[in-house]
Design a protein around this motif. Structure first.
Motif, PDB file in Angstrom:
ATOM      1  N   ASP A   1       0.795  -1.232   0.000  1.00  0.00           N
ATOM      2  CA  ASP A   1       0.000   0.000   0.000  1.00  0.00           C
ATOM      3  C   ASP A   1       0.827   1.282   0.000  1.00  0.00           C
ATOM      4  O   ASP A   1       0.398   2.295  -0.527  1.00  0.00           O
ATOM      5  N   SER A   2       2.000   1.207   0.622  1.00  0.00           N
ATOM      6  CA  SER A   2       2.816   2.415   0.742  1.00  0.00           C
ATOM      7  C   SER A   2       4.297   2.063   0.695  1.00  0.00           C
ATOM      8  O   SER A   2       4.665   0.894   0.766  1.00  0.00           O
ATOM      9  N   GLU A   3       5.121   3.086   0.600  1.00  0.00           N
ATOM     10  CA  GLU A   3       6.570   2.911   0.542  1.00  0.00           C
ATOM     11  C   GLU A   3       7.095   2.580   1.930  1.00  0.00           C
ATOM     12  O   GLU A   3       7.597   3.436   2.650  1.00  0.00           O
ATOM     13  N   ILE A   4       7.001   1.333   2.275  1.00  0.00           N
ATOM     14  CA  ILE A   4       7.368   0.868   3.608  1.00  0.00           C
ATOM     15  C   ILE A   4       8.883   0.756   3.748  1.00  0.00           C
ATOM     16  O   ILE A   4       9.584   0.486   2.777  1.00  0.00           O
ATOM     17  N   PRO A   5       9.387   0.974   4.952  1.00  0.00           N
ATOM     18  CA  PRO A   5      10.823   0.750   5.162  1.00  0.00           C
ATOM     19  C   PRO A   5      11.091  -0.755   5.184  1.00  0.00           C
ATOM     20  O   PRO A   5      10.195  -1.543   5.481  1.00  0.00           O
ATOM     21  N   VAL A   6      12.290  -1.121   4.846  1.00  0.00           N
ATOM     22  CA  VAL A   6      12.663  -2.534   4.859  1.00  0.00           C
ATOM     23  C   VAL A   6      13.908  -2.738   5.720  1.00  0.00           C
ATOM     24  O   VAL A   6      14.636  -1.793   6.005  1.00  0.00           O
ATOM     25  N   VAL A   7      14.125  -3.979   6.108  1.00  0.00           N
ATOM     26  CA  VAL A   7      15.317  -4.358   6.868  1.00  0.00           C
ATOM     27  C   VAL A   7      16.216  -5.118   5.898  1.00  0.00           C
ATOM     28  O   VAL A   7      15.887  -6.227   5.482  1.00  0.00           O
ATOM     29  N   LEU A   8      17.312  -4.505   5.518  1.00  0.00           N
ATOM     30  CA  LEU A   8      18.200  -5.088   4.516  1.00  0.00           C
ATOM     31  C   LEU A   8      19.058  -6.215   5.082  1.00  0.00           C
ATOM     32  O   LEU A   8      19.505  -6.150   6.225  1.00  0.00           O
ATOM     33  N   SER A   9      19.326  -7.183   4.232  1.00  0.00           N
ATOM     34  CA  SER A   9      20.308  -8.212   4.560  1.00  0.00           C
ATOM     35  C   SER A   9      21.688  -7.636   4.280  1.00  0.00           C
ATOM     36  O   SER A   9      21.813  -6.603   3.608  1.00  0.00           O
ATOM     37  N   PRO A  10      22.760  -8.289   4.740  1.00  0.00           N
ATOM     38  CA  PRO A  10      24.121  -7.795   4.452  1.00  0.00           C
ATOM     39  C   PRO A  10      24.443  -7.760   2.952  1.00  0.00           C
ATOM     40  O   PRO A  10      25.382  -7.096   2.539  1.00  0.00           O
ATOM     41  N   GLU A  11      23.649  -8.431   2.160  1.00  0.00           N
ATOM     42  CA  GLU A  11      23.849  -8.468   0.711  1.00  0.00           C
ATOM     43  C   GLU A  11      23.615  -7.105   0.059  1.00  0.00           C
ATOM     44  O   GLU A  11      24.135  -6.827  -1.017  1.00  0.00           O
ATOM     45  N   HIS A  12      22.829  -6.252   0.739  1.00  0.00           N
ATOM     46  CA  HIS A  12      22.481  -4.954   0.171  1.00  0.00           C
ATOM     47  C   HIS A  12      22.894  -3.810   1.091  1.00  0.00           C
ATOM     48  O   HIS A  12      22.857  -3.946   2.306  1.00  0.00           O
ATOM     49  N   ALA A  13      23.275  -2.691   0.475  1.00  0.00           N
ATOM     50  CA  ALA A  13      23.762  -1.543   1.239  1.00  0.00           C
ATOM     51  C   ALA A  13      22.701  -0.465   1.447  1.00  0.00           C
ATOM     52  O   ALA A  13      22.799   0.315   2.384  1.00  0.00           O
ATOM     53  N   GLU A  14      21.717  -0.396   0.554  1.00  0.00           N
ATOM     54  CA  GLU A  14      20.669   0.605   0.715  1.00  0.00           C
ATOM     55  C   GLU A  14      19.448   0.215  -0.100  1.00  0.00           C
ATOM     56  O   GLU A  14      19.522  -0.646  -0.984  1.00  0.00           O
ATOM     57  N   PHE A  15      18.341   0.864   0.220  1.00  0.00           N
ATOM     58  CA  PHE A  15      17.126   0.680  -0.567  1.00  0.00           C
ATOM     59  C   PHE A  15      16.553   2.048  -0.902  1.00  0.00           C
ATOM     60  O   PHE A  15      16.839   3.038  -0.230  1.00  0.00           O
ATOM     61  N   ALA A  16      15.755   2.087  -1.959  1.00  0.00           N
ATOM     62  CA  ALA A  16      15.083   3.322  -2.354  1.00  0.00           C
ATOM     63  C   ALA A  16      13.847   2.950  -3.168  1.00  0.00           C
ATOM     64  O   ALA A  16      13.781   1.875  -3.766  1.00  0.00           O
ATOM     65  N   TRP A  17      12.891   3.867  -3.172  1.00  0.00           N
ATOM     66  CA  TRP A  17      11.673   3.713  -3.959  1.00  0.00           C
ATOM     67  C   TRP A  17      11.775   4.621  -5.181  1.00  0.00           C
ATOM     68  O   TRP A  17      12.067   5.802  -5.053  1.00  0.00           O
ATOM     69  N   PHE A  18      11.547   4.056  -6.364  1.00  0.00           N
ATOM     70  CA  PHE A  18      11.667   4.782  -7.621  1.00  0.00           C
ATOM     71  C   PHE A  18      10.345   4.728  -8.390  1.00  0.00           C
ATOM     72  O   PHE A  18       9.663   3.711  -8.372  1.00  0.00           O
ATOM     73  N   GLU A  19      10.022   5.806  -9.108  1.00  0.00           N
ATOM     74  CA  GLU A  19       8.897   5.773 -10.043  1.00  0.00           C
ATOM     75  C   GLU A  19       9.190   4.662 -11.061  1.00  0.00           C
ATOM     76  O   GLU A  19      10.359   4.373 -11.341  1.00  0.00           O
ATOM     77  N   PHE A  20       8.161   4.038 -11.624  1.00  0.00           N
ATOM     78  CA  PHE A  20       8.357   2.902 -12.530  1.00  0.00           C
ATOM     79  C   PHE A  20       9.358   3.165 -13.654  1.00  0.00           C
ATOM     80  O   PHE A  20      10.272   2.356 -13.840  1.00  0.00           O
ATOM     81  N   PRO A  21       9.247   4.265 -14.410  1.00  0.00           N
ATOM     82  CA  PRO A  21      10.219   4.467 -15.500  1.00  0.00           C
ATOM     83  C   PRO A  21      11.660   4.572 -14.993  1.00  0.00           C
ATOM     84  O   PRO A  21      12.585   4.023 -15.600  1.00  0.00           O
ATOM     85  N   ARG A  22      11.844   5.275 -13.892  1.00  0.00           N
ATOM     86  CA  ARG A  22      13.208   5.427 -13.351  1.00  0.00           C
ATOM     87  C   ARG A  22      13.718   4.096 -12.820  1.00  0.00           C
ATOM     88  O   ARG A  22      14.907   3.777 -12.967  1.00  0.00           O
ATOM     89  N   ALA A  23      12.852   3.308 -12.190  1.00  0.00           N
ATOM     90  CA  ALA A  23      13.256   1.990 -11.690  1.00  0.00           C
ATOM     91  C   ALA A  23      13.727   1.116 -12.854  1.00  0.00           C
ATOM     92  O   ALA A  23      14.777   0.470 -12.775  1.00  0.00           O
ATOM     93  N   ALA A  24      12.957   1.112 -13.934  1.00  0.00           N
ATOM     94  CA  ALA A  24      13.335   0.306 -15.106  1.00  0.00           C
ATOM     95  C   ALA A  24      14.678   0.758 -15.680  1.00  0.00           C
ATOM     96  O   ALA A  24      15.476  -0.072 -16.117  1.00  0.00           O
ATOM     97  N   ALA A  25      14.933   2.053 -15.643  1.00  0.00           N
ATOM     98  CA  ALA A  25      16.196   2.579 -16.166  1.00  0.00           C
ATOM     99  C   ALA A  25      17.368   2.363 -15.211  1.00  0.00           C
ATOM    100  O   ALA A  25      18.521   2.365 -15.627  1.00  0.00           O
ATOM    101  N   THR A  26      17.081   2.138 -13.932  1.00  0.00           N
ATOM    102  CA  THR A  26      18.124   2.047 -12.906  1.00  0.00           C
ATOM    103  C   THR A  26      18.627   0.624 -12.693  1.00  0.00           C
ATOM    104  O   THR A  26      19.810   0.427 -12.404  1.00  0.00           O
ATOM    105  N   VAL A  27      17.761  -0.368 -12.838  1.00  0.00           N
ATOM    106  CA  VAL A  27      18.177  -1.746 -12.549  1.00  0.00           C
ATOM    107  C   VAL A  27      19.258  -2.202 -13.507  1.00  0.00           C
ATOM    108  O   VAL A  27      19.305  -1.784 -14.669  1.00  0.00           O
ATOM    109  N   TYR A  28      20.112  -3.063 -13.000  1.00  0.00           N
ATOM    110  CA  TYR A  28      21.254  -3.544 -13.771  1.00  0.00           C
ATOM    111  C   TYR A  28      20.841  -4.540 -14.846  1.00  0.00           C
ATOM    112  O   TYR A  28      21.322  -4.495 -15.961  1.00  0.00           O
ATOM    113  N   SER A  29      19.932  -5.454 -14.511  1.00  0.00           N
ATOM    114  CA  SER A  29      19.664  -6.562 -15.427  1.00  0.00           C
ATOM    115  C   SER A  29      18.461  -6.321 -16.332  1.00  0.00           C
ATOM    116  O   SER A  29      17.466  -5.719 -15.944  1.00  0.00           O
TER     117      SER A  29
END
Length: 150
Positions: A107-135
């Protein structure tokens, strides 16, 4: 379970895109600067299906606990070449991985608890998310969700 299963990763994985109606949660890998992705991970040898792995990976990487039926199967099964720096995790001769795509709407941009595998999280608008992901497979999943949301 293959005899050497404990020594090597299974060449099957899940991708779980966490999203609201307008934004996508992305995680930045701790071991690769600029490498943003959705929740991902290999199926464990004892897991019966990708949905089970998706629930586990979501909990491990973000702390989000969902029931299996909360996941939407994106009907995206994609095959890709395993990056050279990660091939040692797989049995000799394994160079490709099969990835199963899922989504979970929140429902909303909830905070998450990251595993050691990740250094940070962020919420992106769909077009920016698609442009930002590596794969490319992650990009395809985000774009499919955006089309379905209209």
């Amino acid at each position: 379970m293959p005899p050497a299963a404990t020594n090597f990763r299974r060449p099957e994985s899940v991708l779980v895109v966490v999203h609201t109606a307008h934004r996508v949660l992305l995680l930045r890998r701790a071991d690769a600067a600029g490498f943003w992705q959705s929740v991902t991970g290999s199926l464990e040898w004892n897991e019966d299906n990708p949905r089970q792995a998706a629930v586990r990976e979501l909990r491990e990487e973000t702390g989000l606990a969902v029931l299996p039926e909360a996941l939407t199967d994106l009907a995206l099964t994609q095959r890709y070449t395993i990056m050279p720096q990660w091939r040692a995790r797989y049995a000799p001769g394994v160079t490709e991985n099969t990835e199963y795509g899922f989504a979970v709407a929140v429902d909303s941009e909830i905070p998450v608890v990251l595993s050691p595998e990740h250094a940070e999280f962020a919420w992106f608008e769909f077009p920016r998310a698609a442009a930002t992901v590596y794969s490319w497979s992650n990009r395809a999943a985000i774009e499919a969700i955006a089309r379905n949301l209209g």
